[in-house]
Design a protein around this motif. Structure first.
Motif, short mmCIF file in Angstrom:
data_model
loop_
_atom_site.label_atom_id
_atom_site.label_comp_id
_atom_site.label_asym_id
_atom_site.label_seq_id
_atom_site.Cartn_x
_atom_site.Cartn_y
_atom_site.Cartn_z
N THR A 3 0.86 -1.18 0.00
CA THR A 3 0.00 0.00 0.00
C THR A 3 0.89 1.23 0.00
N GLN A 4 0.33 2.35 -0.38
CA GLN A 4 1.11 3.58 -0.41
C GLN A 4 1.66 3.90 0.98
N LYS A 9 9.07 6.50 0.46
CA LYS A 9 8.87 7.67 -0.39
C LYS A 9 10.09 8.57 -0.29
N PHE A 10 10.31 9.33 -1.35
CA PHE A 10 11.45 10.23 -1.37
C PHE A 10 11.16 11.39 -2.31
N ASN A 23 7.95 10.92 -4.72
CA ASN A 23 7.97 9.56 -5.25
C ASN A 23 7.62 8.52 -4.20
N TRP A 24 6.93 7.48 -4.63
CA TRP A 24 6.70 6.28 -3.82
C TRP A 24 7.26 5.11 -4.62
N CYS A 34 9.41 -0.14 -9.74
CA CYS A 34 8.14 0.49 -10.10
C CYS A 34 7.62 1.31 -8.92
N GLY A 35 6.84 2.30 -9.26
CA GLY A 35 6.29 3.19 -8.25
C GLY A 35 5.46 4.26 -8.92
N LYS A 36 5.28 5.35 -8.19
CA LYS A 36 4.58 6.49 -8.77
C LYS A 36 5.19 7.77 -8.24
N TYR A 37 4.96 8.84 -8.97
CA TYR A 37 5.39 10.14 -8.48
C TYR A 37 4.36 11.18 -8.86
N GLN A 38 4.43 12.31 -8.19
CA GLN A 38 3.51 13.39 -8.53
C GLN A 38 4.25 14.70 -8.63
N LEU A 39 3.76 15.50 -9.56
CA LEU A 39 4.27 16.85 -9.77
C LEU A 39 3.16 17.83 -9.42
#
Length: 136
Positions: A3-4, A9-10, A23-24, A34-39
């Motif tokens: 889970t998130q 995260k960094f 980033n996660w 693999c992971g996700k990031y947000q801007l």
């Protein structure tokens, strides 16, 4: 179960939080990361990123503008679209919108070699858009 909440995260890059993304990391091995990031709206990450493996971005929310500074290539990638960043292709993501952008990423086989990021390869990015056939 991943889970998130239990993923590391960094911020990339921590030295410049004003020009960073959140980033996660869901999984990271010698064969896949693999992971996700947000801007945030109006943001980018700096410096330019480059990996030893192919990287796929799938945009979950918003729109990112991908830039390959060596080739001058620019691609807008919106929610539901995918872009392939071939290994060693330099890239930088911008969010020129007023909404956050959330991107899932997969890098294979390796994010970086043991001696750090590669250089000297300037493959073009490949934007893949799904188009539903009429009547389906």
């Amino acid at each position: 179960m991943v889970t998130q909440a239990n993923c590391p995260k960094f911020i990339y890059t921590p030295e410049m939080p004003h020009a960073s993304d959140l980033n996660w990391v869901f999984a990271s091995t010698d064969h896949l990361t693999c992971g996700k990031y947000q801007l945030a709206p109006g943001s980018t990450f700096d410096p330019v990123d480059v990996h030893s493996g192919d990287e796929v971005y799938y945009v979950l929310e918003g729109t990112v503008t991908m830039f390959n500074p060596k080739l001058g290539q620019v691609e807008d990638v919106s929610a539901g679209e995918v872009i392939l960043l071939p290994k060693e292709a330099p890239h930088k993501a911008y969010n020129f919108t007023n909404e956050k952008a959330v991107i899932m990423f997969v890098i294979a086989p390796k994010m970086w070699e043991e001696d750090g990021p590669p250089d000297g390869y300037y493959e073009t990015m490949k934007l893949l858009k799904y188009q539903q056939e009429e009547g389906k």
